[in-house]
Scaffold this motif. Sequence first.
Motif, short mmCIF file in Angstrom:
data_model
loop_
_atom_site.label_atom_id
_atom_site.label_comp_id
_atom_site.label_asym_id
_atom_site.label_seq_id
_atom_site.Cartn_x
_atom_site.Cartn_y
_atom_site.Cartn_z
N LEU A 112 0.82 -1.21 0.00
CA LEU A 112 0.00 0.00 0.00
C LEU A 112 0.86 1.26 0.00
N SER A 113 1.89 1.27 0.83
CA SER A 113 2.67 2.51 0.99
C SER A 113 3.48 2.82 -0.26
N THR A 114 4.03 1.79 -0.89
CA THR A 114 4.85 2.04 -2.08
C THR A 114 3.96 2.46 -3.25
N GLN A 115 2.80 1.79 -3.37
CA GLN A 115 1.88 2.20 -4.44
C GLN A 115 1.39 3.63 -4.21
N LYS A 116 1.08 3.94 -2.95
CA LYS A 116 0.64 5.31 -2.61
C LYS A 116 1.74 6.31 -2.93
N ALA A 117 2.97 5.99 -2.60
CA ALA A 117 4.09 6.89 -2.87
C ALA A 117 4.24 7.13 -4.37
N GLY A 118 4.11 6.06 -5.15
CA GLY A 118 4.19 6.22 -6.61
C GLY A 118 3.06 7.10 -7.13
N MET A 119 1.86 6.89 -6.61
CA MET A 119 0.72 7.71 -7.04
C MET A 119 0.89 9.16 -6.60
N ASN A 120 1.41 9.37 -5.39
CA ASN A 120 1.69 10.75 -4.94
C ASN A 120 2.56 11.48 -5.95
N LEU A 121 3.48 10.74 -6.56
CA LEU A 121 4.42 11.31 -7.51
C LEU A 121 3.89 11.33 -8.94
N GLY A 122 2.61 10.98 -9.09
CA GLY A 122 2.00 11.04 -10.42
C GLY A 122 2.33 9.88 -11.33
N MET A 123 2.91 8.82 -10.76
CA MET A 123 3.30 7.67 -11.58
C MET A 123 2.10 6.76 -11.88
N ASN A 124 2.17 6.07 -12.99
CA ASN A 124 1.32 4.91 -13.20
C ASN A 124 1.91 3.76 -12.39
N THR A 125 1.06 3.03 -11.69
CA THR A 125 1.57 1.94 -10.86
C THR A 125 0.93 0.63 -11.29
N ILE A 126 1.75 -0.40 -11.38
CA ILE A 126 1.27 -1.75 -11.72
C ILE A 126 1.77 -2.70 -10.64
N VAL A 127 0.85 -3.49 -10.09
CA VAL A 127 1.21 -4.47 -9.06
C VAL A 127 1.16 -5.86 -9.68
N LEU A 128 2.24 -6.63 -9.50
CA LEU A 128 2.30 -7.98 -10.05
C LEU A 128 2.61 -8.96 -8.92
N ASP A 129 1.65 -9.84 -8.62
CA ASP A 129 1.90 -10.91 -7.67
C ASP A 129 2.36 -12.13 -8.45
N ILE A 130 3.62 -12.47 -8.32
CA ILE A 130 4.20 -13.53 -9.14
C ILE A 130 3.47 -14.86 -8.91
#
Lengths: 317, 317, 317
Positions: free
Chosen positions: B52-70
């Motif tokens: 959650l925190s890393t995705q939130k940080a990326g979004m705060n910075l305006g990034m597109n975020t993709i989560v991949l559960d291997i």
Amino acid sequence: MKTFTNVKDLGNLKAAVSEAFVVKQHRYDYKYLGENRTLLMVFFNSSLRTRLSTQKAGMNLGMNTIVLDINQGAWKLETERGVIMDGDKTEHLLEAIPVMGCYADIIAVRSFARFENKEFDYSETILNQFIQYSEKPVISMEAATGHPLQAFADLITIEEYKKTQRPKVVLTWAPHPKALPQAVPNSFADFMNEADVNFVITHPEGYELDEKFIRGAHVEYDQDKALQGADFVYAKNWAAYTDPNYGKVLRKDMSWTISKKKMALTNNAFFMHCLPVRRNMIVTDDVIESPQSIVIPEAANREISAQVVLKRILEAL
Amino acid sequence: MKTFTNVKDLGNLKAAVSEAFVVKQHRYDYKYLGENRTLLMVFFNSSLRTRLSTQKAGMNLGMNTIVLDINQGAWKLETERGVIMDGDKTEHLLEAIPVMGCYADIIAVRSFARFENKEFDYSETILNQFIQYSEKPVISMEAATGHPLQAFADLITIEEYKKTQRPKVVLTWAPHPKALPQAVPNSFADFMNEADVNFVITHPEGYELDEKFIRGAHVEYDQDKALQGADFVYAKNWAAYTDPNYGKVLRKDMSWTISKKKMALTNNAFFMHCLPVRRNMIVTDDVIESPQSIVIPEAANREISAQVVLKRILEAL
Amino acid sequence: MKTFTNVKDLGNLKAAVSEAFVVKQHRYDYKYLGENRTLLMVFFNSSLRTRLSTQKAGMNLGMNTIVLDINQGAWKLETERGVIMDGDKTEHLLEAIPVMGCYADIIAVRSFARFENKEFDYSETILNQFIQYSEKPVISMEAATGHPLQAFADLITIEEYKKTQRPKVVLTWAPHPKALPQAVPNSFADFMNEADVNFVITHPEGYELDEKFIRGAHVEYDQDKALQGADFVYAKNWAAYTDPNYGKVLRKDMSWTISKKKMALTNNAFFMHCLPVRRNMIVTDDVIESPQSIVIPEAANREISAQVVLKRILEAL
């Protein structure tokens, strides 16, 4: 453009490749097209490249993207009509599909061949239900009989790397421990038959593909002979298509594995594979790690093929 | 900044903490940095805060975020070279990693120690393959031997709560029913050794950590003695590191559990833990629920540590 | 508006429906409200419509959206206080909830009744812990005893399709192979009791619902009699609520299945169901596929009910 399931949906193939090259150079120039548009990606099967590249393509176009893994977190879906649903399947595709259509502007679907019923697979039952009932444009992210986003990326890659006007492209069967669908070789043949290439298919007897995709392409049963003078070697395993062996693995021996020795027969060919690839079954470590291996740029072009398709659909909305 | 795997990647640590305080007050001021940039978060293991925190940080910075559960929805990955891939693993990391690199501007990876092979774990085989083969900046979201985003958040939290210039910070082992990696204590030591604190480690004999991270820090085997005068108590379980017990649980008794009685030995210390925490094993209900418990603000700072790291990488792209 | 768990949270219900109609026509006009706001959607149970429609609603409002499946990729959560956590549950809700609150502006939660402990279910233990400990606005995406986003969408749909000022709305129990929670019928009754409709409930004896939601609504045990003159037939299965049968399936025979014959008793009623629906258990193929079936527009309104709720919460932040 409202569906993307085969080469014909692209219309003029040269124009589509040209558009791909433009998109590749200017992938963030079309974000206005996707504003307030939602791409729903529905997976009935595993995915790495398709998942990432299609989502990336949607984001490049400014779309909202939603990923739905049907077998994780959603309900198990019944696919046949008339069933008394008293088992483990909670929802029917006939409801689930139009519901998904409610929340999406474009639906991309992955649903592999199940090898339980050839007629079910080869009539593309699942994909066609999405096309028929969702009321939204539908993209195949690999269905039972085709994987056109892969084949389009393959063509883009061949156009980028080819050294002659009309290169020799050899699609070769290679061994694999488990039964794999024919979707990738079907679509590769579908595209190569429309492209300006010298296309040859090689596989052991018994691995003949559906004539709907092969359309009279040259089949050479001697792999060594087929590889002679090849500019591109496209390796892929598939299970048998012809009756009564549909979905069966007829052989696994490594005499068809693409090795340095096999590659030495070619015109210093580039090695291609759609990935994921079983190393030392389909291809040896040294070939896939050689400078002639272009499997990574090929995978990178999945983003481009997906973006061209999404762009064209958005333009037509 | 191109990788983030340990304290040294941050350079001047005081400057990094200062930057964190600025980011925390202005977390949406840097969205221009992430425009048209994609953060790919790859998980080989479970995650709540990090996810959650890393995705939130990326979004705060305006990034597109993709989560991949291997392990969910992607292919099972082979990690060793030279293998004939005829088993259940469909794809090799040597293809999967550069493919992921194609679709991402930054890759964040979580891959825990497996406790099967100490050399494999402590050479950070998986993380280093990402660094070597992805061709993109790589962030550790907890690897085999370190969890630097956690340790950086811990330091930020200590700087926020400290009441003296140079507080006494005690890292204490505590019991747990299963074997846990040393990543968190390793990185905590890695950071505390560079910070302006009086750092003490306490654990039962046999739980000594890798000197690479400890670097001569004071180890006190008597927990009560170590806790005396502590300003911060950082509890954590880990399995044995030293041979021949690598990855083993040597004891589970609760004499090392952090209780009110233990906390009474300290200088009214703040209680910290990276979470998830096993209540009434690591720490009693009353301590973790007390006003001195700062586990939630500590977790909240995970967003900030991740954002500083992502911001610096984006600035260097 | 800070929580959404029942009809009262909406205040004036006519005003809420009017707002829904405006939002439906202008769903992208409120993106400024969600800028730099994060919607965290937490699922303890499967979801299709709720997952997609709530995420879509958040995106319509310009929010960043994060989906967390607790049972996939996160840690297993302990829900009871005082436990010595030496089993398979790695984290306690008492930490996990405030941690989630750190990274979200609004938390939406799905947590079904477990049928292990009626008191645990009917005190909404999980949902209320989110409300109490997250420090953020909380939305029910179906909790143990209610599914208000569904009921609000149902009301919007009835208002769209009704042909008389005060239509007759019949909630009817129907058979199903497994035990289902009472959340949907509870919330449907909760909303219908406040709406301008002639509301009738019909179910076999033993399937009485909680008076907290029924509030004296007319219950007719003869399904045929109840259906006479109905303008809307809302079918739904639920397990028994009353002691000592809480959570039990008392009957599965298909005499209560909604068929053409049953629909012929009505005033050419519209057929509604929240979905997923077991075909030929709850309703026959021919009824759900008839022109009077409005299950798909009903599902489409889930996006609208969610967007109104999110919009109101964002406006109050």
